[in-house]
Design an enzyme around this catalytic site. Structure first.
Site, PDB file in Angstrom:
ATOM      1  N   ASN A  13       1.033  -1.347  -0.031  1.00 18.17           N
ATOM      2  CA  ASN A  13       0.065   0.093   0.144  1.00 18.17           C
ATOM      3  C   ASN A  13       0.571   1.316  -0.221  1.00 18.17           C
ATOM      4  O   ASN A  13       1.299   1.058   1.101  1.00 18.17           O
ATOM      5  CB  ASN A  13      -0.492   0.188   0.751  1.00 18.17           C
ATOM      6  CG  ASN A  13      -1.547   1.032   1.298  1.00 18.17           C
ATOM      7  OD1 ASN A  13      -1.758   2.500   0.682  1.00 18.17           O
ATOM      8  ND2 ASN A  13      -2.093   1.326   2.259  1.00 18.17           N
ATOM      9  N   LYS A  15       0.378   4.233  -0.957  1.00 17.42           N
ATOM     10  CA  LYS A  15      -0.762   5.105  -0.085  1.00 17.42           C
ATOM     11  C   LYS A  15      -0.591   6.659  -0.516  1.00 17.42           C
ATOM     12  O   LYS A  15      -0.301   6.393  -1.861  1.00 17.42           O
ATOM     13  CB  LYS A  15       0.129   5.587   2.271  1.00 17.42           C
ATOM     14  CG  LYS A  15      -0.140   4.302   2.849  1.00 17.42           C
ATOM     15  CD  LYS A  15       0.070   4.230   4.080  1.00 17.42           C
ATOM     16  CE  LYS A  15       0.009   3.246   4.976  1.00 17.42           C
ATOM     17  NZ  LYS A  15      -0.258   3.670   6.019  1.00 17.42           N
ATOM     18  N   HIS A  96      -9.673   1.033   5.048  1.00 17.45           N
ATOM     19  CA  HIS A  96      -8.473   1.136   5.946  1.00 17.45           C
ATOM     20  C   HIS A  96      -8.380   1.773   6.927  1.00 17.45           C
ATOM     21  O   HIS A  96      -9.600   3.472   6.675  1.00 17.45           O
ATOM     22  CB  HIS A  96      -7.318   1.559   5.169  1.00 17.45           C
ATOM     23  CG  HIS A  96      -5.726   1.958   5.684  1.00 17.45           C
ATOM     24  ND1 HIS A  96      -5.187   2.455   6.354  1.00 17.45           N
ATOM     25  CD2 HIS A  96      -4.936   0.570   5.646  1.00 17.45           C
ATOM     26  CE1 HIS A  96      -3.752   2.274   7.114  1.00 17.45           C
ATOM     27  NE2 HIS A  96      -3.678   1.294   6.389  1.00 17.45           N
ATOM     28  N   GLU A  98      -6.355   4.492   7.820  1.00 15.99           N
ATOM     29  CA  GLU A  98      -7.061   6.218   8.075  1.00 15.99           C
ATOM     30  C   GLU A  98      -7.995   6.788   6.713  1.00 15.99           C
ATOM     31  O   GLU A  98      -8.422   7.549   6.795  1.00 15.99           O
ATOM     32  CB  GLU A  98      -5.292   5.938   6.816  1.00 15.99           C
ATOM     33  CG  GLU A  98      -4.390   6.046   7.425  1.00 15.99           C
ATOM     34  CD  GLU A  98      -2.828   5.291   6.835  1.00 15.99           C
ATOM     35  OE1 GLU A  98      -1.898   5.038   7.331  1.00 15.99           O
ATOM     36  OE2 GLU A  98      -3.157   5.747   5.530  1.00 15.99           O
ATOM     37  N   GLU A 166      -5.200  -4.997  10.433  1.00 18.21           N
ATOM     38  CA  GLU A 166      -4.186  -4.183  11.042  1.00 18.21           C
ATOM     39  C   GLU A 166      -3.929  -2.962  12.391  1.00 18.21           C
ATOM     40  O   GLU A 166      -5.249  -2.245  12.624  1.00 18.21           O
ATOM     41  CB  GLU A 166      -3.733  -2.938   9.867  1.00 18.21           C
ATOM     42  CG  GLU A 166      -3.558  -3.203   8.302  1.00 18.21           C
ATOM     43  CD  GLU A 166      -2.753  -2.608   8.060  1.00 18.21           C
ATOM     44  OE1 GLU A 166      -1.603  -2.607   7.715  1.00 18.21           O
ATOM     45  OE2 GLU A 166      -3.391  -1.325   7.889  1.00 18.21           O
ATOM     46  N   GLY A 172       3.189   2.017  10.840  1.00 24.34           N
ATOM     47  CA  GLY A 172       4.042   3.716  10.692  1.00 24.34           C
ATOM     48  C   GLY A 172       4.257   4.060  12.071  1.00 24.34           C
ATOM     49  O   GLY A 172       5.055   5.326  11.699  1.00 24.34           O
ATOM     50  N   SER A 210       3.406  -2.355  10.603  1.00 26.63           N
ATOM     51  CA  SER A 210       5.252  -1.820  10.759  1.00 26.63           C
ATOM     52  C   SER A 210       5.391  -3.064  10.296  1.00 26.63           C
ATOM     53  O   SER A 210       6.380  -3.650  11.482  1.00 26.63           O
ATOM     54  CB  SER A 210       5.447  -1.361  12.339  1.00 26.63           C
ATOM     55  OG  SER A 210       4.764  -0.296  12.214  1.00 26.63           O
ATOM     56  N   GLY A 232       5.373   1.545   4.832  1.00 30.55           N
ATOM     57  CA  GLY A 232       5.795   2.204   4.322  1.00 30.55           C
ATOM     58  C   GLY A 232       7.301   1.108   3.240  1.00 30.55           C
ATOM     59  O   GLY A 232       8.290   1.589   2.527  1.00 30.55           O
TER      60      GLY A 232
END
Length: 252
Positions: A13, A15, A96, A98, A166, A172, A210, A232
């Site tokens: 992902n 993002k 998600h 977010e 998640e 993150g 993470s 990330g």
């Protein structure tokens, strides 16, 4: 070990990150890799067509990060599931944390989007997870169960739906739950899927939050973990591939 008979999926992902040059370089570094795992990249909307063209002929799959619940209409700035399919997407990430936080998405909205994704022939990756406060209160199993019950649409099955767990507090932050905590949650999700979803015993359940090469092998070896949703670390080819190798090892 991870669930026998279920091929792992490692999904990147991206993002709201990247550029055309970065996308081209990243896909170029990944497309020749082979392994006992399915690989998926989910770039931002503007780069879907370019990434799709770059990965043509490879085993990498293309996915998007969201879709609208309607197939068309007056929804400025939104993207419909059939449009994603038309671009060559085979997956779409939905719900998600977010999106739930930044855009106020409810589980009911996620279910409607997932229904649209299935109708368009896409595989829906439905995200669930608890906040740190909810875990500290001992409510994590109840919270995730409620999200699954309300977010997974009718018609979902092992062939068209993936669940991604998640923990919100791990995304993150560099924090990860213990392997025992991950196993407890994934076993709970599996039992719930078996009781509510056709083919729930074979539906892939990804872990995210993470994930990196240094912890991938341990996390991917946990019972009922069938791959990873990577944030990330998916922006660096070697890190992403390192996670994929960890998932492949867990699958035997």
């Amino acid at each position: 070990m991870a669930t026998p008979g279920i091929r792992p999926l490692v999904a990147g992902n991206w993002k709201m990150n990247g550029s055309l040059a970065m996308a081209s370089a990243l896909v170029g570094a990944l497309k020749g890799r082979q392994g006992n795992v399915d690989l998926l990249v989910c770039p931002p909307f503007p780069y879907l067509a370019a990434v799709g063209a770059a990965l043509a002929g490879s085993k990498l799959a293309l996915g998007a990060q969201d879709c609208h619940a309607d197939a068309s209409g007056a929804h400025t700035g939104d993207v419909a599931a059939p449009m994603l399919a038309d671009l060559g997407c085979s997956y779409v990430i939905l719900g998600h944390s977010e999106r739930r936080t930044d855009h106020g998405e409810t589980s009911g909205m996620v279910a409607a989007k997932a229904q649209a994704a299935l109708a368009a022939g896409l595989t829906a990756i439905i995200c669930v997870g608890e906040t740190e406060a909810q875990r500290n209160a001992g409510e994590e199993l109840k919270i995730v169960e409620k999200q699954i019950v309300e977010s997974v649409p009718s018609g979902a099955n092992a062939g068209n739906t993936v669940i991604a767990y998640e923990p919100v507090w791990a995304i993150g932050t560099g924090k990860t739950p213990t392997a025992a905590d991950v196993e407890a949650m994934h076993r709970h999700i599996r039992a719930l899927l078996k009781s509510r979803v056709t083919g729930g015993a074979g539906m892939r359940i990804l872990y995210g939050g993470s994930v990196k090469p240094s912890n991938a092998a341990e996390l991917m070896a946990v019972a009922e973990v069938n791959g990873a949703l990577v944030g990330g670390a998916s922006l660096k080819a070697e890190d992403f591939w390192g996670i994929a190798e960890g998932a492949a090892k867990s699958a035997g």
